[in-house]
Design a protein around this motif. Sequence first.
Motif, PDB file in Angstrom:
ATOM      1  N   ARG A  59     -52.336   5.371 -28.696  1.00 26.05           N
ATOM      2  CA  ARG A  59     -50.829   5.838 -28.886  1.00 26.05           C
ATOM      3  C   ARG A  59     -49.794   5.899 -27.264  1.00 26.05           C
ATOM      4  NH1 ARG A  59     -51.528  11.836 -31.889  1.00 26.05           N
ATOM      5  NH2 ARG A  59     -52.210  12.418 -29.172  1.00 26.05           N
ATOM      6  N   ARG A  60     -49.146   6.124 -27.111  1.00 21.43           N
ATOM      7  CA  ARG A  60     -48.807   6.624 -26.073  1.00 21.43           C
ATOM      8  C   ARG A  60     -48.418   7.851 -26.267  1.00 21.43           C
ATOM      9  NH1 ARG A  60     -43.910   2.678 -27.917  1.00 21.43           N
ATOM     10  NH2 ARG A  60     -45.311   0.568 -26.887  1.00 21.43           N
ATOM     11  N   GLU A  61     -48.251   8.884 -24.462  1.00 19.06           N
ATOM     12  CA  GLU A  61     -48.059   9.802 -24.873  1.00 19.06           C
ATOM     13  C   GLU A  61     -46.910  11.164 -25.408  1.00 19.06           C
ATOM     14  OE1 GLU A  61     -47.090  10.887 -20.411  1.00 19.06           O
ATOM     15  OE2 GLU A  61     -48.929  10.009 -19.547  1.00 19.06           O
ATOM     16  N   ASP A  62     -46.029   9.933 -26.005  1.00 16.54           N
ATOM     17  CA  ASP A  62     -44.879  10.803 -26.912  1.00 16.54           C
ATOM     18  C   ASP A  62     -45.597  10.894 -28.337  1.00 16.54           C
ATOM     19  OD1 ASP A  62     -44.443   8.087 -28.128  1.00 16.54           O
ATOM     20  OD2 ASP A  62     -42.463   8.532 -27.151  1.00 16.54           O
ATOM     21  N   GLY A  63     -46.582   9.903 -28.525  1.00 14.74           N
ATOM     22  CA  GLY A  63     -46.930  10.326 -29.556  1.00 14.74           C
ATOM     23  C   GLY A  63     -46.743   8.822 -30.990  1.00 14.74           C
ATOM     24  N   VAL A  85     -47.290   5.393 -32.055  1.00 15.70           N
ATOM     25  CA  VAL A  85     -49.053   4.514 -32.472  1.00 15.70           C
ATOM     26  C   VAL A  85     -48.239   2.915 -31.980  1.00 15.70           C
ATOM     27  CG1 VAL A  85     -50.599   3.763 -33.425  1.00 15.70           C
ATOM     28  CG2 VAL A  85     -50.199   5.788 -33.947  1.00 15.70           C
ATOM     29  N   ILE A  86     -49.106   1.909 -31.023  1.00 13.41           N
ATOM     30  CA  ILE A  86     -49.450   1.380 -30.756  1.00 13.41           C
ATOM     31  C   ILE A  86     -50.288   0.207 -31.552  1.00 13.41           C
ATOM     32  CG2 ILE A  86     -48.942  -0.480 -28.899  1.00 13.41           C
ATOM     33  CD1 ILE A  86     -48.365   1.721 -26.371  1.00 13.41           C
ATOM     34  N   SER A  87     -51.325   0.620 -30.967  1.00 11.69           N
ATOM     35  CA  SER A  87     -52.160  -0.131 -32.080  1.00 11.69           C
ATOM     36  C   SER A  87     -53.192   0.221 -32.620  1.00 11.69           C
ATOM     37  CB  SER A  87     -52.848  -1.452 -31.328  1.00 11.69           C
ATOM     38  OG  SER A  87     -53.776  -1.897 -31.591  1.00 11.69           O
ATOM     39  N   ARG A  88     -53.391   0.108 -34.511  1.00  9.83           N
ATOM     40  CA  ARG A  88     -54.575   0.660 -35.139  1.00  9.83           C
ATOM     41  C   ARG A  88     -55.641  -0.286 -35.148  1.00  9.83           C
ATOM     42  NH1 ARG A  88     -50.796   2.747 -37.927  1.00  9.83           N
ATOM     43  NH2 ARG A  88     -51.397   5.644 -37.314  1.00  9.83           N
ATOM     44  N   VAL A  89     -56.674  -0.127 -35.354  1.00 13.11           N
ATOM     45  CA  VAL A  89     -57.744  -0.606 -35.482  1.00 13.11           C
ATOM     46  C   VAL A  89     -58.535   0.128 -37.262  1.00 13.11           C
ATOM     47  CG1 VAL A  89     -59.620  -2.001 -34.825  1.00 13.11           C
ATOM     48  CG2 VAL A  89     -57.681  -2.249 -34.237  1.00 13.11           C
ATOM     49  N   ILE A  90     -58.598  -0.178 -38.174  1.00 18.71           N
ATOM     50  CA  ILE A  90     -59.615   0.495 -39.187  1.00 18.71           C
ATOM     51  C   ILE A  90     -60.793  -0.501 -38.926  1.00 18.71           C
ATOM     52  CG2 ILE A  90     -60.138   1.807 -41.160  1.00 18.71           C
ATOM     53  CD1 ILE A  90     -57.577   3.747 -39.295  1.00 18.71           C
ATOM     54  N   PHE A  91     -61.685   0.487 -39.609  1.00 15.10           N
ATOM     55  CA  PHE A  91     -63.198  -0.170 -40.281  1.00 15.10           C
ATOM     56  C   PHE A  91     -63.332  -0.042 -41.468  1.00 15.10           C
ATOM     57  CE2 PHE A  91     -63.932   0.472 -35.931  1.00 15.10           C
ATOM     58  CZ  PHE A  91     -63.576  -0.838 -34.676  1.00 15.10           C
ATOM     59  N   ALA A  92     -63.644  -0.718 -42.541  1.00 16.61           N
ATOM     60  CA  ALA A  92     -64.147  -1.187 -43.669  1.00 16.61           C
ATOM     61  C   ALA A  92     -65.432  -0.328 -44.000  1.00 16.61           C
ATOM     62  CB  ALA A  92     -63.672  -2.422 -44.815  1.00 16.61           C
ATOM     63  N   GLY A  93     -65.295   1.462 -44.469  1.00 15.64           N
ATOM     64  CA  GLY A  93     -66.724   1.451 -44.536  1.00 15.64           C
ATOM     65  C   GLY A  93     -67.931   2.448 -43.043  1.00 15.64           C
ATOM     66  N   GLY A  94     -66.366   1.860 -42.240  1.00  9.51           N
ATOM     67  CA  GLY A  94     -66.827   2.530 -40.964  1.00  9.51           C
ATOM     68  C   GLY A  94     -67.912   1.987 -40.323  1.00  9.51           C
ATOM     69  N   VAL A  95     -68.255   2.126 -38.971  1.00  9.86           N
ATOM     70  CA  VAL A  95     -68.983   2.055 -37.813  1.00  9.86           C
ATOM     71  C   VAL A  95     -70.605   2.217 -37.095  1.00  9.86           C
ATOM     72  CG1 VAL A  95     -69.710  -0.044 -35.638  1.00  9.86           C
ATOM     73  CG2 VAL A  95     -67.462  -0.822 -37.622  1.00  9.86           C
ATOM     74  N   ALA A  96     -71.697   2.268 -37.609  1.00  9.80           N
ATOM     75  CA  ALA A  96     -72.036   3.306 -37.217  1.00  9.80           C
ATOM     76  C   ALA A  96     -72.850   2.914 -35.793  1.00  9.80           C
ATOM     77  CB  ALA A  96     -73.773   3.188 -38.044  1.00  9.80           C
TER      78      ALA A  96
END
Length: 243
Positions: A85-89, A91-102
């Motif tokens: 995320r840039r300082e102005d809020g 979002v440049i890039s987003r990665v979501i992990f299905a189920g989360g990563v322990a």
Amino acid sequence: MAVWYALLDGTQEDFVHLKGLFPTSNFAFEEIDGKFALSAPVFSRSNDRDSALDAMSELIAAINTSLRLSVRSYSGVDLNGAVERREDGTVISRVIFAGGVASDDSFGAAAVSIAGSIGRPARSKEERLVSLLGRVPEIAGVAREMTTRPLTWSAMNIVYESAKRLASTKTTPKARSNDHRCLVDRGWISEGQSNSFYYTAKHWRHGFPREPVEAGVVEMQYDDATVLIGGLFWRLVNHLEPE
């Protein structure tokens, strides 16, 4: 300048501990996409997305281990994703992990580099352990044994023997392994505690009684042993990673 945030899943109680026990690590906390978000200086030093994700996984793993050893009720946080995320809020890039990563098994450069972000006042024991986990491989193994639940005689014996080797000033590996006096001489445990624990663990460490407890030695109770070894572990951390 863009900033990477790790998106975390966990309980509110665990997040309180995470925010409160790393006071000099220059962590930043936000709420992003309804998730608890953590930014650390090491994330911004990553060259690309993959290296940022690796740094997040390593750091969260070290944080989880440190807090599990420090706070009995801590259950651990999982890496759910990441946002750049840039300082102005924006979002440049987003990665979501299905189920989360322990994030529980891998420590590395990200854990070591926390030391470079820490200034004054003195670091907390949790911060010092995180740094130590990435710098001394044997400590990482000892810490994993300490997170065993319930803590077994075998795990406690590994911690005892490792502390003996790491605290010894002897010059050869064999001499350090055989340095049965070093923990007593440092004042970390008494000679009576050392003998009682050593022979009791020898008796129980295979999961069932093997050899009789040495004649004349008072068998150590399990609860007393867990307190002794827990204190010994943190003395070792203080020795290897001073404030």
